[in-house]
Design an enzyme around this catalytic site. Structure first.
Site, mmCIF file in Angstrom:
data_model
loop_
_atom_site.group_PDB
_atom_site.id
_atom_site.type_symbol
_atom_site.label_atom_id
_atom_site.label_comp_id
_atom_site.label_asym_id
_atom_site.label_seq_id
_atom_site.Cartn_x
_atom_site.Cartn_y
_atom_site.Cartn_z
ATOM 1 C CE LYS A 22 -1.929 1.697 4.407
ATOM 2 N NZ LYS A 22 -1.177 2.631 4.103
ATOM 3 C CG ASN A 23 2.363 2.514 3.781
ATOM 4 O OD1 ASN A 23 1.558 3.076 2.857
ATOM 5 N ND2 ASN A 23 3.452 2.583 4.748
ATOM 6 C CB CYS A 116 -3.997 7.085 10.673
ATOM 7 S SG CYS A 116 -4.179 5.117 9.881
ATOM 8 N NE ARG A 121 0.049 10.827 9.899
ATOM 9 C CZ ARG A 121 -0.731 10.424 9.071
ATOM 10 N NH1 ARG A 121 -1.609 9.560 9.494
ATOM 11 N NH2 ARG A 121 -0.131 9.759 8.517
ATOM 12 C CG ASP A 306 3.116 1.781 9.906
ATOM 13 O OD1 ASP A 306 3.313 2.030 8.262
ATOM 14 O OD2 ASP A 306 2.921 2.781 10.463
ATOM 15 N NE ARG A 397 -6.481 4.085 5.027
ATOM 16 C CZ ARG A 397 -6.005 5.084 5.687
ATOM 17 N NH1 ARG A 397 -5.982 5.606 7.007
ATOM 18 N NH2 ARG A 397 -4.645 5.530 5.119
HETATM 19 C C1 EPZ Z 1 4.398 7.356 5.913
HETATM 20 O O1 EPZ Z 1 3.492 8.120 6.239
HETATM 21 C C2 EPZ Z 1 2.963 5.730 5.906
HETATM 22 N N1 EPZ Z 1 2.159 5.978 5.000
HETATM 23 C C3 EPZ Z 1 2.869 5.503 6.963
HETATM 24 O O2 EPZ Z 1 2.145 4.840 7.135
HETATM 25 C C4 EPZ Z 1 4.295 4.952 7.881
HETATM 26 O O3 EPZ Z 1 3.898 5.230 9.465
HETATM 27 C C5 EPZ Z 1 5.380 6.376 8.616
HETATM 28 O O4 EPZ Z 1 5.410 6.979 6.297
HETATM 29 C C6 EPZ Z 1 6.760 6.323 8.719
HETATM 30 O O5 EPZ Z 1 6.964 5.169 8.677
HETATM 31 C C7 EPZ Z 1 2.554 6.220 3.899
HETATM 32 O O6 EPZ Z 1 3.280 5.730 2.741
HETATM 33 C C8 EPZ Z 1 1.073 6.428 3.088
HETATM 34 P P1 EPZ Z 1 5.935 10.420 7.530
HETATM 35 P P2 EPZ Z 1 3.775 9.429 6.724
HETATM 36 O O7 EPZ Z 1 5.936 11.870 6.674
HETATM 37 O O8 EPZ Z 1 4.974 9.800 5.223
HETATM 38 C C9 EPZ Z 1 5.589 14.182 11.151
HETATM 39 C C10 EPZ Z 1 0.149 3.141 7.854
HETATM 40 O O9 EPZ Z 1 0.283 2.725 8.520
HETATM 41 N N2 EPZ Z 1 5.885 15.349 10.516
HETATM 42 O O10 EPZ Z 1 7.460 9.759 7.882
HETATM 43 O O11 EPZ Z 1 3.086 10.410 6.573
HETATM 44 C C11 EPZ Z 1 4.662 13.272 11.181
HETATM 45 O O12 EPZ Z 1 3.081 13.731 12.264
HETATM 46 C C12 EPZ Z 1 0.959 3.946 7.620
HETATM 47 O O13 EPZ Z 1 0.551 2.251 6.402
HETATM 48 C C13 EPZ Z 1 5.788 16.386 10.656
HETATM 49 O O14 EPZ Z 1 6.172 17.242 11.433
HETATM 50 O O15 EPZ Z 1 5.263 9.647 7.616
HETATM 51 C C14 EPZ Z 1 4.929 11.543 11.869
HETATM 52 O O16 EPZ Z 1 5.296 11.954 13.231
HETATM 53 C C15 EPZ Z 1 0.507 4.972 8.824
HETATM 54 N N3 EPZ Z 1 5.442 16.873 9.519
HETATM 55 C C16 EPZ Z 1 5.973 11.899 11.696
HETATM 56 O O17 EPZ Z 1 6.592 13.242 10.792
HETATM 57 C C17 EPZ Z 1 5.768 16.841 7.929
HETATM 58 O O18 EPZ Z 1 5.640 17.556 7.442
HETATM 59 C C18 EPZ Z 1 6.283 10.826 10.602
HETATM 60 O O19 EPZ Z 1 6.093 11.066 9.448
HETATM 61 C C19 EPZ Z 1 5.528 15.386 8.117
HETATM 62 C C20 EPZ Z 1 5.434 14.490 9.115
#
Ligand code: EPZ
Length: 417
Positions: A22-23, A116, A121, A306, A397
């Site tokens: 998915k990701n 989620c 986020r 995850d 999802r």
């Molecule tokens: C991706 O989310 C994945 N989703 C998530 O999987 C996964 O948990 C996450 O990466 C971490 O590995 C997809 O790929 C579709 P991040 P993403 O940007 O890109 C903060 C699942 O269950 N942040 O690495 O949103 C954010 O709030 C999902 O399949 C900021 O503060 O993750 C989080 O605390 C859940 N500002 C942390 O960074 C920003 O501009 C990690 O976010 C962006 C992110």
């Protein structure tokens, strides 16, 4: 809303296919916005989030076609730059359409994404990275208008945190930018490497793939190709844990072992016997799971955030006390209250969760998010007695055909309309 009735306590035994990630498929679909030709993906999972991504592409004017696990997208007819609020809100990863729209069309209009509720986020890192590449961002009434009147120009930038989505947006924007972009502290998740390989297959020039320093030499245009989506490591881990918590034995076919390493060592620490050859992972559970002494989520190649929730379910039925520390999301423990309804003994203090292993009993619970829902499903399979699960849309999802797969290996479950 449908509910799922589960009779716990049955060992899961047999063989299951693992589908595309998915990701990975979600950013790959967003990347088709960069390509003014047809792109075909194979090994695509059938998921509600994929349906949303295809709806976004259709709304932008791209032609899309899905035939089983094969998806074709033709970006030649791209004619819009805005993503409707309703579609943006349906999933977090809709924000990764921002970079490709900006690179291909010079502008994009999006709203703050949904997804989620794992805590706030934000998308501040996405926006500041794109501004460094030459974008201008204005916000009005919850909608973001991002444009690059003089085009995007490569630059050197470093991420405060190896954000997966931010890395993906930068990679896609930089692929068509003028000049070279060097990205430091890039996310190293396998899905990011999958995106790099796809973009290079379309004629992009990305080096350092899989590492934390990515170099992108912008090109004038990309061309179509056919690309196979990598296997879903979270689906793999979830079914491995389904064997673990039911005292069962499962063979998972079509896995990518390299992407699983941080979690396989914890499965072995908990007493599972693992055997992996080529793309088949066999998991044999011990009579009783041992506890996981210390699990800390970290950006890849650390233990994946995850996987925390599903592993907590295994800890609930293990022998001893397990300690989990979440370092990526604010609130990865939304499912804990629901697990407690099933007898879980979990103490949460901020980002630390201490689990005293015992047994679980059936109860009526609600899925709270995608991976929390997976944790509750595993708990219902492991519990003594009957459970009912609500808010099943969270599972749709991220887990293709999850009900059929579990029934195929002995789970006693059925859906109540
Ligand atoms: C991706 O989310 C994945 N989703 C998530 O999987 C996964 O948990 C996450 O990466 C971490 O590995 C997809 O790929 C579709 P991040 P993403 O940007 O890109 C903060 C699942 O269950 N942040 O690495 O949103 C954010 O709030 C999902 O399949 C900021 O503060 O993750 C989080 O605390 C859940 N500002 C942390 O960074 C920003 O501009 C990690 O976010 C962006 C992110």
């Amino acid at each position: 809303m449908d509910e799922l009735y589960v009779e716990g306590g049955h060992r899961l035994v047999g063989e299951l296919p693992i589908h595309g990630a998915k990701n990975s498929v979600l950013p790959l679909l967003a990347a088709t916005v960069l390509v003014p030709q047809a792109v075909t993906f194979t090994n695509c999972p059938s998921l509600s989030d994929v349906d949303v991504a295809l709806a976004i592409l259709g709304n932008l004017g791209c032609k899309t076609r899905q035939n089983g696990t094969c998806i074709t997208v033709d970006g030649a007819t791209l004619s819009a730059v805005g993503i409707p609020d309703g579609l943006m809100r349906q999933m977090r990863s809709s924000i990764v359409f921002l970079g490709p729209l900006l690179a291909r069309c010079g502008e994009a209009t999006v709203s703050l994404p949904g997804g989620c509720e794992l805590g706030p986020r934000p998308i501040d890192w996405h926006l500041s990275a794109l501004e460094k590449l030459g974008a201008q961002v204005t916000e009005s009434a919850g909608r973001l208008c991002v444009c690059a009147p003089r085009g995007l120009r490569g630059c050197e930038l470093s991420l405060a945190f190896p954000s997966v989505g931010t890395t993906e947006n930068v990679l896609m924007a930089a692929s068509l930018a003028k000049g070279v972009t060097v990205l430091h502290n890039a996310a190293q998740e396998p899905e990011v490497a999958d995106l790099c390989r796809f973009l290079n297959c379309c004629g992009a020039r990305i080096t350092g793939v899989g590492g934390s320093r990515l170099v992108v030499e912008g090109v004038a245009r990309l061309h179509g190709c056919t690309y196979r989506v990598m296997p879903d490591r979270m689906e793999t881990i979830t079914y491995a844990l389904a064997a673990a918590v039911t005292g069962g034995e499962l063979s998972l076919v079509g896995v990518d072992k390299a992407s699983l390493c941080p979690t396989l060592s914890v499965l072995e620490e908990m007493g599972c016997a693992l055997h992996c050859e080529k793309r088949r992972l066999s998991v044999k559970a011990p009579t009783r799971l041992a506890c996981a002494r210390g699990v800390r989520s970290m950006p890849y190649p650390g233990f994946p955030t995850d996987a925390m929730a599903p592993f907590m379910t295994a800890a609930c039925v293990a022998n001893g006390t397990s300690v989990f520390t979440e370092t990526v999301f604010e609130n990865r423990y939304r499912h804990v209250d629901e697990l407690r309804r099933m007898g879980a003994r979990i103490r949460v203090n901020g980002r630390v969760a201490v689990v005293d292993g015992d047994s679980l009993h059936g109860a009526t619970v609600q899925c709270t998010d995608l991976r929390g829902g997976a944790a509750l499903l595993l708990a219902a399979l492991a519990a003594d007695g009957e459970s009912r699960l609500g808010a099943l849309q969270h599972l749709e999802r991220g887990y293709p055909a999850w009900e059929d797969k579990l029934r195929r290996v002995g789970a006693q479950l059925y859906r109540i309309k």
